[in-house]
Structures are given as structure tokens and as C-alpha cells.
Design a protein around this motif. Structure first.
Motif, PDB file in Angstrom:
ATOM      1  N   VAL A  19       0.876  -1.155  -0.001  1.00 49.90           N
ATOM      2  CA  VAL A  19      -0.045  -0.069   0.046  1.00 49.90           C
ATOM      3  C   VAL A  19       0.666   1.201   0.018  1.00 49.90           C
ATOM      4  O   VAL A  19       0.516   2.309  -0.519  1.00 49.90           O
ATOM      5  CB  VAL A  19      -1.094   0.105   1.076  1.00 49.90           C
ATOM      6  N   GLN A  20       1.970   1.306   0.759  1.00 47.90           N
ATOM      7  CA  GLN A  20       2.884   2.299   0.788  1.00 47.90           C
ATOM      8  C   GLN A  20       3.436   2.606  -0.517  1.00 47.90           C
ATOM      9  O   GLN A  20       3.259   3.915  -0.882  1.00 47.90           O
ATOM     10  CB  GLN A  20       4.043   2.120   1.727  1.00 47.90           C
ATOM     11  N   GLN A  21       3.904   1.624  -1.241  1.00 46.61           N
ATOM     12  CA  GLN A  21       4.399   2.052  -2.663  1.00 46.61           C
ATOM     13  C   GLN A  21       3.362   2.691  -3.575  1.00 46.61           C
ATOM     14  O   GLN A  21       3.449   3.660  -4.248  1.00 46.61           O
ATOM     15  CB  GLN A  21       4.797   0.691  -3.270  1.00 46.61           C
ATOM     16  N   ILE A  22       2.070   2.070  -3.652  1.00 49.39           N
ATOM     17  CA  ILE A  22       1.137   2.581  -4.517  1.00 49.39           C
ATOM     18  C   ILE A  22       0.502   3.913  -4.185  1.00 49.39           C
ATOM     19  O   ILE A  22       0.309   4.931  -4.880  1.00 49.39           O
ATOM     20  CB  ILE A  22      -0.304   1.512  -4.482  1.00 49.39           C
ATOM     21  N   VAL A  23       0.339   4.122  -2.830  1.00 50.96           N
ATOM     22  CA  VAL A  23       0.075   5.680  -2.383  1.00 50.96           C
ATOM     23  C   VAL A  23       1.146   6.468  -2.656  1.00 50.96           C
ATOM     24  O   VAL A  23       0.951   7.734  -3.189  1.00 50.96           O
ATOM     25  CB  VAL A  23      -0.216   5.508  -0.802  1.00 50.96           C
ATOM     26  N   ASP A  24       2.328   6.413  -2.498  1.00 44.62           N
ATOM     27  CA  ASP A  24       3.335   7.117  -2.720  1.00 44.62           C
ATOM     28  C   ASP A  24       3.489   7.606  -4.388  1.00 44.62           C
ATOM     29  O   ASP A  24       3.709   8.467  -4.503  1.00 44.62           O
ATOM     30  CB  ASP A  24       4.635   6.572  -2.246  1.00 44.62           C
ATOM     31  N   ARG A  25       3.159   6.459  -5.182  1.00 48.97           N
ATOM     32  CA  ARG A  25       3.325   6.887  -6.550  1.00 48.97           C
ATOM     33  C   ARG A  25       1.938   7.710  -6.977  1.00 48.97           C
ATOM     34  O   ARG A  25       2.365   8.519  -7.684  1.00 48.97           O
ATOM     35  CB  ARG A  25       3.259   5.503  -7.141  1.00 48.97           C
ATOM     36  N   ILE A  26       0.948   7.481  -6.430  1.00 51.58           N
ATOM     37  CA  ILE A  26      -0.095   8.289  -6.565  1.00 51.58           C
ATOM     38  C   ILE A  26      -0.185   9.745  -6.204  1.00 51.58           C
ATOM     39  O   ILE A  26      -0.472  10.473  -7.087  1.00 51.58           O
ATOM     40  CB  ILE A  26      -1.638   7.560  -5.982  1.00 51.58           C
ATOM     41  N   ILE A  27       0.538   9.927  -5.123  1.00 56.98           N
ATOM     42  CA  ILE A  27       0.733  11.106  -4.701  1.00 56.98           C
ATOM     43  C   ILE A  27       1.634  12.010  -5.246  1.00 56.98           C
ATOM     44  O   ILE A  27       1.487  13.088  -5.581  1.00 56.98           O
ATOM     45  CB  ILE A  27       0.853  11.174  -3.033  1.00 56.98           C
ATOM     46  N   SER A  28       2.719  11.090  -5.648  1.00 62.22           N
ATOM     47  CA  SER A  28       3.873  12.002  -6.156  1.00 62.22           C
ATOM     48  C   SER A  28       3.551  12.087  -7.720  1.00 62.22           C
ATOM     49  O   SER A  28       3.995  13.389  -8.114  1.00 62.22           O
ATOM     50  CB  SER A  28       5.310  11.153  -6.236  1.00 62.22           C
ATOM     51  N   SER A  29       2.382  11.374  -8.442  1.00 59.81           N
ATOM     52  CA  SER A  29       2.261  11.877  -9.702  1.00 59.81           C
ATOM     53  C   SER A  29       1.016  12.855  -9.951  1.00 59.81           C
ATOM     54  O   SER A  29       0.951  13.771 -10.708  1.00 59.81           O
ATOM     55  CB  SER A  29       1.654  10.541 -10.247  1.00 59.81           C
ATOM     56  N   GLY A  30       0.327  13.094  -8.429  1.00 61.34           N
ATOM     57  CA  GLY A  30      -0.620  14.175  -8.538  1.00 61.34           C
ATOM     58  C   GLY A  30      -1.880  13.347  -8.903  1.00 61.34           C
ATOM     59  O   GLY A  30      -2.953  14.585  -9.286  1.00 61.34           O
ATOM     60  N   ARG A  31      -2.092  12.407  -9.593  1.00 59.47           N
ATOM     61  CA  ARG A  31      -3.206  12.114  -9.906  1.00 59.47           C
ATOM     62  C   ARG A  31      -3.728  10.569  -9.789  1.00 59.47           C
ATOM     63  O   ARG A  31      -2.559   9.624  -9.214  1.00 59.47           O
ATOM     64  CB  ARG A  31      -3.354  12.257 -11.595  1.00 59.47           C
ATOM     65  N   ASN A  47      -5.588  -8.833   1.781  1.00 54.86           N
ATOM     66  CA  ASN A  47      -5.315  -9.339   2.869  1.00 54.86           C
ATOM     67  C   ASN A  47      -6.430  -9.805   4.049  1.00 54.86           C
ATOM     68  O   ASN A  47      -6.388 -10.548   4.841  1.00 54.86           O
ATOM     69  CB  ASN A  47      -4.407  -8.123   3.952  1.00 54.86           C
ATOM     70  N   GLY A  48      -7.614  -9.087   3.620  1.00 53.06           N
ATOM     71  CA  GLY A  48      -8.846  -9.479   4.327  1.00 53.06           C
ATOM     72  C   GLY A  48      -9.035  -8.659   5.630  1.00 53.06           C
ATOM     73  O   GLY A  48      -9.833  -8.504   6.248  1.00 53.06           O
ATOM     74  N   ASN A  49      -7.827  -7.963   5.724  1.00 55.69           N
ATOM     75  CA  ASN A  49      -7.884  -6.950   7.007  1.00 55.69           C
ATOM     76  C   ASN A  49      -6.890  -5.843   6.540  1.00 55.69           C
ATOM     77  O   ASN A  49      -5.890  -5.827   5.947  1.00 55.69           O
ATOM     78  CB  ASN A  49      -7.215  -7.660   8.121  1.00 55.69           C
ATOM     79  N   ILE A  50      -7.279  -4.771   7.157  1.00 61.13           N
ATOM     80  CA  ILE A  50      -6.494  -3.173   6.898  1.00 61.13           C
ATOM     81  C   ILE A  50      -5.980  -3.087   8.272  1.00 61.13           C
ATOM     82  O   ILE A  50      -6.715  -2.877   9.290  1.00 61.13           O
ATOM     83  CB  ILE A  50      -7.429  -2.258   6.399  1.00 61.13           C
ATOM     84  N   ASN A  51      -4.825  -2.573   8.431  1.00 59.90           N
ATOM     85  CA  ASN A  51      -4.023  -2.165   9.576  1.00 59.90           C
ATOM     86  C   ASN A  51      -4.150  -0.690   9.696  1.00 59.90           C
ATOM     87  O   ASN A  51      -4.626   0.021   8.779  1.00 59.90           O
ATOM     88  CB  ASN A  51      -2.540  -2.709   9.728  1.00 59.90           C
ATOM     89  N   ASP A  52      -3.840  -0.213  10.737  1.00 61.61           N
ATOM     90  CA  ASP A  52      -4.106   1.226  11.230  1.00 61.61           C
ATOM     91  C   ASP A  52      -2.988   2.181  10.074  1.00 61.61           C
ATOM     92  O   ASP A  52      -3.289   3.279   9.662  1.00 61.61           O
ATOM     93  CB  ASP A  52      -3.600   1.577  12.456  1.00 61.61           C
ATOM     94  N   GLY A  53      -1.886   1.652   9.876  1.00 59.40           N
ATOM     95  CA  GLY A  53      -0.970   2.124   8.899  1.00 59.40           C
ATOM     96  C   GLY A  53      -1.344   2.278   7.563  1.00 59.40           C
ATOM     97  O   GLY A  53      -1.320   3.368   7.033  1.00 59.40           O
ATOM     98  N   ASP A  54      -2.044   1.269   7.225  1.00 55.53           N
ATOM     99  CA  ASP A  54      -2.626   1.299   5.799  1.00 55.53           C
ATOM    100  C   ASP A  54      -3.706   2.194   5.726  1.00 55.53           C
ATOM    101  O   ASP A  54      -3.806   2.912   4.639  1.00 55.53           O
ATOM    102  CB  ASP A  54      -3.179  -0.238   5.128  1.00 55.53           C
ATOM    103  N   ARG A  55      -4.508   2.310   6.585  1.00 53.54           N
ATOM    104  CA  ARG A  55      -5.792   3.276   6.779  1.00 53.54           C
ATOM    105  C   ARG A  55      -5.376   4.687   6.769  1.00 53.54           C
ATOM    106  O   ARG A  55      -5.731   5.321   5.826  1.00 53.54           O
ATOM    107  CB  ARG A  55      -6.370   2.928   8.193  1.00 53.54           C
ATOM    108  N   ARG A  56      -4.181   4.782   7.386  1.00 46.67           N
ATOM    109  CA  ARG A  56      -3.519   6.319   7.269  1.00 46.67           C
ATOM    110  C   ARG A  56      -3.149   6.541   5.976  1.00 46.67           C
ATOM    111  O   ARG A  56      -3.320   7.849   5.633  1.00 46.67           O
ATOM    112  CB  ARG A  56      -2.518   6.439   8.321  1.00 46.67           C
ATOM    113  N   LEU A  57      -2.465   5.721   5.246  1.00 48.17           N
ATOM    114  CA  LEU A  57      -1.953   5.994   3.989  1.00 48.17           C
ATOM    115  C   LEU A  57      -3.128   6.159   2.864  1.00 48.17           C
ATOM    116  O   LEU A  57      -3.018   7.106   2.173  1.00 48.17           O
ATOM    117  CB  LEU A  57      -1.350   4.841   3.296  1.00 48.17           C
ATOM    118  N   ILE A  58      -4.263   5.512   3.185  1.00 49.95           N
ATOM    119  CA  ILE A  58      -5.392   5.526   2.414  1.00 49.95           C
ATOM    120  C   ILE A  58      -6.099   7.034   2.546  1.00 49.95           C
ATOM    121  O   ILE A  58      -6.490   7.506   1.553  1.00 49.95           O
ATOM    122  CB  ILE A  58      -6.317   4.517   2.435  1.00 49.95           C
ATOM    123  N   ASN A  59      -6.228   7.258   3.770  1.00 51.06           N
ATOM    124  CA  ASN A  59      -6.866   8.784   4.121  1.00 51.06           C
ATOM    125  C   ASN A  59      -5.915   9.919   3.493  1.00 51.06           C
ATOM    126  O   ASN A  59      -6.634  10.940   3.273  1.00 51.06           O
ATOM    127  CB  ASN A  59      -6.829   8.674   5.691  1.00 51.06           C
TER     128      ASN A  59
END
Length: 75
Positions: A19-31, A47-59
Motif C-alpha cells: 500500500v505504501q508504494q502505491i500511495v507514494d506513486r499516486i501522491i507523487s504523480s498528483g493523479r 489481506n482481508g484486513n486493513i491495519n492502522d498504517g494502511d488506513r492512514r495511507l489511504i486517508n
């Protein structure tokens, strides 16, 4: 049934990214495209489960959309 088979094959055949890699790529591209959204969603749901770290990244993505720092493409 063929449509579902193809849809799931497409989603699962992509290389797994955190999730970190995906979010970083999305944010850095601006779209974020529909494909980016599908990749992020499938990665989180795999995963079937989302942890707090992934939730913060998605937020973080949502925050960027709300403030206009991130544009939605191909919606």
C-alpha cells in the motif's frame, strides 16, 4: 462467468505492491486513475484486513483529493 474470471485474473496477475508504494506513486504523480484505484483496493482487500498504517495511507489519498492536490483521471 467468463467476465468474472477475466476480471479476477487481471487483478491478481499484477505484481503485488505494498500500500505504501502505491500511495507514494499516486501522491507523487498528483493523479489517480481508475486502474490505480483498482490496484489499491485489490491490494488492501487481498489481506482481508486493513491495519492502522494502511488506513492512514489511504486517508492521505482522500485528503489530497479533497484539497485538490490529487486529480482523478479516467473516472
Amino acid at each position: 462467468m467468463t467476465y468474472q474470471t477475466l476480471m479476477y485474473k487481471t487483478v491478481t496477475s499484477q505484481p503485488e505492491k505494498g500500500v505504501q508504494q502505491i500511495v507514494d506513486r499516486i501522491i507523487s504523480s498528483g493523479r489517480m486513475s481508475r486502474q490505480d484505484h483498482n490496484l489499491l483496493t485489490s491490494t488492501v482487500l487481498a489481506n482481508g484486513n486493513i491495519n492502522d498504517g494502511d488506513r492512514r495511507l489511504i486517508n492521505r489519498v482522500f485528503d489530497h483529493v479533497q484539497t485538490g492536490q490529487l486529480k482523478l483521471m479516467d473516472w
